[in-house]
Motif scaffolding. Sequence first.
Motif, PDB file in Angstrom:
ATOM      1  N   LEU A  86     -23.250 -21.415   4.578  1.00  0.00           N
ATOM      2  CA  LEU A  86     -23.638 -20.289   3.722  1.00  0.00           C
ATOM      3  C   LEU A  86     -24.261 -19.165   4.544  1.00  0.00           C
ATOM      4  O   LEU A  86     -24.951 -19.399   5.552  1.00  0.00           O
ATOM      5  CB  LEU A  86     -24.601 -20.766   2.645  1.00  0.00           C
ATOM      6  N   LYS A  87     -24.009 -17.949   4.065  1.00  0.00           N
ATOM      7  CA  LYS A  87     -24.506 -16.734   4.716  1.00  0.00           C
ATOM      8  C   LYS A  87     -25.373 -15.952   3.728  1.00  0.00           C
ATOM      9  O   LYS A  87     -25.191 -16.070   2.517  1.00  0.00           O
ATOM     10  CB  LYS A  87     -23.323 -15.861   5.143  1.00  0.00           C
ATOM     11  N   PRO A  88     -26.273 -15.128   4.235  1.00  0.00           N
ATOM     12  CA  PRO A  88     -27.092 -14.315   3.308  1.00  0.00           C
ATOM     13  C   PRO A  88     -26.247 -13.477   2.354  1.00  0.00           C
ATOM     14  O   PRO A  88     -26.641 -13.281   1.195  1.00  0.00           O
ATOM     15  CB  PRO A  88     -27.899 -13.433   4.263  1.00  0.00           C
ATOM     16  N   GLU A  89     -25.073 -13.046   2.791  1.00  0.00           N
ATOM     17  CA  GLU A  89     -24.216 -12.240   1.912  1.00  0.00           C
ATOM     18  C   GLU A  89     -23.555 -13.052   0.797  1.00  0.00           C
ATOM     19  O   GLU A  89     -22.900 -12.495  -0.067  1.00  0.00           O
ATOM     20  CB  GLU A  89     -23.141 -11.509   2.723  1.00  0.00           C
ATOM     21  N   ASP A  90     -23.734 -14.359   0.815  1.00  0.00           N
ATOM     22  CA  ASP A  90     -23.267 -15.197  -0.298  1.00  0.00           C
ATOM     23  C   ASP A  90     -24.270 -15.211  -1.449  1.00  0.00           C
ATOM     24  O   ASP A  90     -23.978 -15.770  -2.516  1.00  0.00           O
ATOM     25  CB  ASP A  90     -23.031 -16.634   0.169  1.00  0.00           C
ATOM     26  N   THR A  91     -25.429 -14.622  -1.248  1.00  0.00           N
ATOM     27  CA  THR A  91     -26.448 -14.577  -2.292  1.00  0.00           C
ATOM     28  C   THR A  91     -25.930 -13.832  -3.511  1.00  0.00           C
ATOM     29  O   THR A  91     -25.462 -12.696  -3.413  1.00  0.00           O
ATOM     30  CB  THR A  91     -27.720 -13.897  -1.761  1.00  0.00           C
ATOM     31  N   ALA A  92     -25.975 -14.503  -4.665  1.00  0.00           N
ATOM     32  CA  ALA A  92     -25.449 -13.928  -5.898  1.00  0.00           C
ATOM     33  C   ALA A  92     -25.694 -14.892  -7.046  1.00  0.00           C
ATOM     34  O   ALA A  92     -26.078 -16.052  -6.820  1.00  0.00           O
ATOM     35  CB  ALA A  92     -23.945 -13.665  -5.780  1.00  0.00           C
ATOM     36  N   VAL A  93     -25.431 -14.428  -8.249  1.00  0.00           N
ATOM     37  CA  VAL A  93     -25.323 -15.328  -9.387  1.00  0.00           C
ATOM     38  C   VAL A  93     -23.868 -15.775  -9.453  1.00  0.00           C
ATOM     39  O   VAL A  93     -22.957 -14.944  -9.442  1.00  0.00           O
ATOM     40  CB  VAL A  93     -25.724 -14.647 -10.708  1.00  0.00           C
ATOM     41  N   ASP A 107     -10.528 -10.225 -15.929  1.00  0.00           N
ATOM     42  CA  ASP A 107     -10.280  -9.954 -17.342  1.00  0.00           C
ATOM     43  C   ASP A 107      -9.425 -11.010 -18.023  1.00  0.00           C
ATOM     44  O   ASP A 107      -9.337 -11.042 -19.254  1.00  0.00           O
ATOM     45  CB  ASP A 107      -9.630  -8.577 -17.507  1.00  0.00           C
ATOM     46  N   GLU A 108      -8.789 -11.867 -17.249  1.00  0.00           N
ATOM     47  CA  GLU A 108      -7.946 -12.926 -17.822  1.00  0.00           C
ATOM     48  C   GLU A 108      -8.751 -14.173 -18.167  1.00  0.00           C
ATOM     49  O   GLU A 108      -8.199 -15.138 -18.691  1.00  0.00           O
ATOM     50  CB  GLU A 108      -6.836 -13.300 -16.846  1.00  0.00           C
ATOM     51  N   TYR A 109     -10.018 -14.162 -17.852  1.00  0.00           N
ATOM     52  CA  TYR A 109     -10.872 -15.320 -18.142  1.00  0.00           C
ATOM     53  C   TYR A 109     -11.577 -15.095 -19.475  1.00  0.00           C
ATOM     54  O   TYR A 109     -12.288 -14.122 -19.663  1.00  0.00           O
ATOM     55  CB  TYR A 109     -11.874 -15.539 -17.006  1.00  0.00           C
ATOM     56  N   ASN A 110     -11.363 -16.020 -20.393  1.00  0.00           N
ATOM     57  CA  ASN A 110     -11.896 -15.871 -21.741  1.00  0.00           C
ATOM     58  C   ASN A 110     -13.241 -16.542 -21.945  1.00  0.00           C
ATOM     59  O   ASN A 110     -13.966 -16.208 -22.873  1.00  0.00           O
ATOM     60  CB  ASN A 110     -10.909 -16.460 -22.755  1.00  0.00           C
ATOM     61  N   TYR A 111     -13.530 -17.506 -21.094  1.00  0.00           N
ATOM     62  CA  TYR A 111     -14.739 -18.298 -21.278  1.00  0.00           C
ATOM     63  C   TYR A 111     -15.572 -18.242 -20.005  1.00  0.00           C
ATOM     64  O   TYR A 111     -15.044 -18.424 -18.905  1.00  0.00           O
ATOM     65  CB  TYR A 111     -14.395 -19.747 -21.615  1.00  0.00           C
ATOM     66  N   TRP A 112     -16.879 -18.028 -20.195  1.00  0.00           N
ATOM     67  CA  TRP A 112     -17.793 -17.878 -19.060  1.00  0.00           C
ATOM     68  C   TRP A 112     -19.040 -18.701 -19.271  1.00  0.00           C
ATOM     69  O   TRP A 112     -19.522 -18.844 -20.402  1.00  0.00           O
ATOM     70  CB  TRP A 112     -18.200 -16.409 -18.910  1.00  0.00           C
ATOM     71  N   GLY A 113     -19.565 -19.217 -18.167  1.00  0.00           N
ATOM     72  CA  GLY A 113     -20.862 -19.853 -18.209  1.00  0.00           C
ATOM     73  C   GLY A 113     -21.968 -18.828 -18.081  1.00  0.00           C
ATOM     74  O   GLY A 113     -21.715 -17.628 -17.934  1.00  0.00           O
ATOM     75  N   GLN A 114     -23.218 -19.293 -18.109  1.00  0.00           N
ATOM     76  CA  GLN A 114     -24.378 -18.410 -18.037  1.00  0.00           C
ATOM     77  C   GLN A 114     -24.695 -17.986 -16.608  1.00  0.00           C
ATOM     78  O   GLN A 114     -25.413 -16.998 -16.408  1.00  0.00           O
ATOM     79  CB  GLN A 114     -25.596 -19.110 -18.639  1.00  0.00           C
ATOM     80  N   GLY A 115     -24.183 -18.728 -15.657  1.00  0.00           N
ATOM     81  CA  GLY A 115     -24.434 -18.382 -14.262  1.00  0.00           C
ATOM     82  C   GLY A 115     -25.565 -19.191 -13.657  1.00  0.00           C
ATOM     83  O   GLY A 115     -26.465 -19.650 -14.358  1.00  0.00           O
ATOM     84  N   THR A 116     -25.483 -19.355 -12.343  1.00  0.00           N
ATOM     85  CA  THR A 116     -26.532 -20.046 -11.608  1.00  0.00           C
ATOM     86  C   THR A 116     -26.801 -19.264 -10.320  1.00  0.00           C
ATOM     87  O   THR A 116     -25.862 -18.814  -9.645  1.00  0.00           O
ATOM     88  CB  THR A 116     -26.136 -21.512 -11.301  1.00  0.00           C
ATOM     89  N   GLN A 117     -28.084 -19.099 -10.017  1.00  0.00           N
ATOM     90  CA  GLN A 117     -28.480 -18.269  -8.877  1.00  0.00           C
ATOM     91  C   GLN A 117     -28.343 -19.052  -7.568  1.00  0.00           C
ATOM     92  O   GLN A 117     -28.829 -20.185  -7.457  1.00  0.00           O
ATOM     93  CB  GLN A 117     -29.916 -17.795  -9.036  1.00  0.00           C
ATOM     94  N   VAL A 118     -27.710 -18.420  -6.603  1.00  0.00           N
ATOM     95  CA  VAL A 118     -27.650 -18.953  -5.239  1.00  0.00           C
ATOM     96  C   VAL A 118     -28.287 -17.917  -4.327  1.00  0.00           C
ATOM     97  O   VAL A 118     -27.873 -16.757  -4.309  1.00  0.00           O
ATOM     98  CB  VAL A 118     -26.199 -19.224  -4.808  1.00  0.00           C
TER      99      VAL A 118
END
Length: 122
Positions: A86-93, A107-118
């Motif tokens: 992992l690199k610092p630039e991988d930091t994201a939700v 836009d083709e994805y209909n279902y999404w999770g809430q996200g997890t912070q890395v």
Amino acid sequence: QVQLLESGGGLVQAGGSLRLSCAASRRTFSNLAMGWFRQAPGKEREFVTVISWSGGITDYADSVKGRFTISRDGTKNTVYLQMNSLKPEDTAVYYCAASRYYTQARDEYNYWGQGTQVTVSS
């Protein structure tokens, strides 16, 4: 309706590893392509990786090729994202998403999770 729940995010030092999990609520998970996207502060949500419904085909963003691996377990209705080097630039939700199509297009994805912070520290 498909509900997705991510887990496994956290804080890690550069060069370290994390494994994200995404549990789906519906049996027909096996008929859906599953993707991971990420969004850093002030940036657009971007494609990371996708796996076909069968698990036989995968695709990755150039920025993560060779470091990240997506997989799925149909018996557990779960998709995984193993992140190494992992690199610092991988930091994201990081978001898990489901689509009828094997695609990088957000836009083709209909279902999404809430996200997890890395967060990757240098």
